[in-house]
Design an enzyme around this catalytic site. Structure first.
Site, PDB file in Angstrom:
ATOM      1  N   HIS A 165       0.819  -1.222   0.000  1.00 50.28           N
ATOM      2  CA  HIS A 165       0.000   0.000   0.000  1.00 50.28           C
ATOM      3  C   HIS A 165       0.851   1.270   0.000  1.00 50.28           C
ATOM      4  O   HIS A 165       0.320   2.362  -0.202  1.00 50.28           O
ATOM      5  CB  HIS A 165      -0.916   0.031   1.223  1.00 50.28           C
ATOM      6  CG  HIS A 165      -1.988  -1.017   1.223  1.00 50.28           C
ATOM      7  ND1 HIS A 165      -2.866  -1.174   0.182  1.00 50.28           N
ATOM      8  CD2 HIS A 165      -2.314  -1.966   2.138  1.00 50.28           C
ATOM      9  CE1 HIS A 165      -3.699  -2.176   0.448  1.00 50.28           C
ATOM     10  NE2 HIS A 165      -3.378  -2.677   1.626  1.00 50.28           N
ATOM     11  N   ASP A 201      -2.789 -10.453  -2.517  1.00 51.36           N
ATOM     12  CA  ASP A 201      -3.362 -10.002  -1.252  1.00 51.36           C
ATOM     13  C   ASP A 201      -4.857  -9.693  -1.457  1.00 51.36           C
ATOM     14  O   ASP A 201      -5.283  -9.353  -2.563  1.00 51.36           O
ATOM     15  CB  ASP A 201      -2.624  -8.748  -0.795  1.00 51.36           C
ATOM     16  CG  ASP A 201      -2.953  -8.315   0.620  1.00 51.36           C
ATOM     17  OD1 ASP A 201      -2.170  -8.621   1.523  1.00 51.36           O
ATOM     18  OD2 ASP A 201      -4.000  -7.653   0.815  1.00 51.36           O
ATOM     19  N   HIS A 203      -6.396  -7.133  -0.494  1.00 58.36           N
ATOM     20  CA  HIS A 203      -6.561  -5.709  -0.754  1.00 58.36           C
ATOM     21  C   HIS A 203      -5.702  -5.294  -1.947  1.00 58.36           C
ATOM     22  O   HIS A 203      -4.584  -5.773  -2.120  1.00 58.36           O
ATOM     23  CB  HIS A 203      -6.175  -4.897   0.484  1.00 58.36           C
ATOM     24  CG  HIS A 203      -6.946  -5.290   1.704  1.00 58.36           C
ATOM     25  ND1 HIS A 203      -6.446  -6.184   2.635  1.00 58.36           N
ATOM     26  CD2 HIS A 203      -8.186  -4.947   2.121  1.00 58.36           C
ATOM     27  CE1 HIS A 203      -7.353  -6.361   3.594  1.00 58.36           C
ATOM     28  NE2 HIS A 203      -8.411  -5.624   3.303  1.00 58.36           N
ATOM     29  N   ASP A 290      -4.466 -12.948   3.405  1.00 53.31           N
ATOM     30  CA  ASP A 290      -5.716 -12.479   3.995  1.00 53.31           C
ATOM     31  C   ASP A 290      -6.913 -12.807   3.101  1.00 53.31           C
ATOM     32  O   ASP A 290      -8.045 -12.384   3.378  1.00 53.31           O
ATOM     33  CB  ASP A 290      -5.669 -10.976   4.303  1.00 53.31           C
ATOM     34  CG  ASP A 290      -5.109 -10.137   3.177  1.00 53.31           C
ATOM     35  OD1 ASP A 290      -4.743 -10.697   2.124  1.00 53.31           O
ATOM     36  OD2 ASP A 290      -5.023  -8.908   3.347  1.00 53.31           O
TER      37      ASP A 290
END
Length: 347
Positions: A165, A201, A203, A290
């Site tokens: 991120h 991931d 996200h 995740d």
């Protein structure tokens, strides 16, 4: 497989994060990595190594110098404001949104924290810079290892805080330095003409996308939760294809919450087909687990056994590979899931 392990990762240990209007204990904890290490030791996966010092010049080719300099000195500035701040973490409280200027770096510390961040859930602590810098060194060393004549076909940067991120000049989503982007840049500079980054991931890897969005030498692929409902919300849509030299060098594959393994796999296979069409010389895998059905902050439905197949699919690219450790917050199961990916990858 060589595994470059961050020996100081536990120095980054946030006390709390802002979540749905209140301060809660951080989901991103040192225990995440310890469970992975234990699972790898139990199965005899990989050779552990400590990294060398990070290449600061390379770091400042991926991230802007003023951002790197801010991170390096932020904790000292925070303590200089008030020695009692040693008992608190740094969280931003103000941001320059649309219509505000970003080119001027204020002297006020709170304003500078906001300038270089995009959320209030990413605490900066006394050990954040040391831990993030060592993690960056892990990613760079992993890339150099697979690039060396006679080197391994795969290496991993087993580190935290995670990285995908973090953008060229901002932190957020628990990330400060973008390990996947650093590995990709190191692979390029070591001789790979084309590098792909595959982010699995839950996200979207908004930071990685932002770093390479206008470059034609790095393909970014991300399979992730639909940003209309899932963090980071403001990037990760399918129509984001790259710009300028980077046109058609960014592939987002957003999926709805509740997606199971078969549908998720079809999206991953689409992404891997894009890597093959790109004719990449090496690949970076931004490995978040995740996507697991038991993750407390994510909403896909992969089971632990599925990660063995994930590893096999990634191995099917047949490319020199660097893995970087990203998300995964069902702490007790993170080690099992990461080990399954690496075991599946090794065949």
């Amino acid at each position: 497989m060589l595994i470059f392990h961050n020996p100081v990762h536990e120095k980054h240990a946030g006390r709390q994060e802002m979540f749905r209007g209140k301060l809660v204990p951080c989901h991103e904890t040192p225990a995440r990595l310890e469970y992975v290490l234990e699972a790898l030791r139990q199965r005899g996966i990989g050779e552990l190594r400590a990294p060398a010092a990070a290449d600061m010049a390379l770091l400042k080719r991926v991230h802007t110098p003023r951002y790197v300099d801010f991170l390096a000195g932020a904790w000292q500035e925070w303590i200089a404001l008030d020695p009692a701040n040693a008992e608190l973490d740094v969280l931003p409280s103000i941001w320059p949104v649309r219509g505000f200027r970003h080119d001027i770096e204020p002297t006020n510390f709170a304003a500078r924290v906001g300038l270089f961040s995009f959320d209030s859930g990413c605490p900066l602590t006394a050990g954040t810079w040391e831990a993030a810098l060592a993690g960056a060194a892990c990613a760079i060393d992993a890339a150099l290892a697979v690039s060396a004549p006679g080197g391994p076909r795969a290496a991993m940067a087993l580190t935290r805080p995670p990285g995908h991120h973090a953008g060229p000049d901002f932190f957020g989503g628990y990330c400060f330095l973008n390990n996947a982007a650093l590995a990709a840049q190191a692979l390029r500079e070591a001789g790979a003409a084309r590098v792909a980054v595959v982010d699995v991931d839950y996200h979207h890897g908004n930071g990685t996308q932002s770093i390479f969005y206008e470059r034609g030498d790095v393909l970014t692929v991300s399979v992730h939760g639909d940003p209309t409902t899932e963090y980071p919300f403001y990037l990760g849509y399918a129509d984001e294809r790259g710009q300028g030299a980077g046109e058609d060098r960014n592939l987002n594959l957003p999926l709805p919450a509740g997606t199971g393994f078969e549908d998720w796999t079809r999206a991953l296979e689409q992404g891997l087909a894009a890597v093959r069409a790109f004719k990449a010389d090496a690949v970076v895998i931004a490995l978040g687990v995740d996507t697991y059905e038991g993750d407390p902050i994510s909403r896909f439905k992969l089971k632990s056994a599925d990660y063995l197949r994930v590893g096999r699919l990634l191995a099917g690219l047949g490319l020199p590979a660097v893995f970087t450790m990203e998300g995964g917050y069902a702490v007790a199961d993170v080690g099992i899931n990461v080990a399954n990916v690496l075991e599946g990858y090794a065949g």
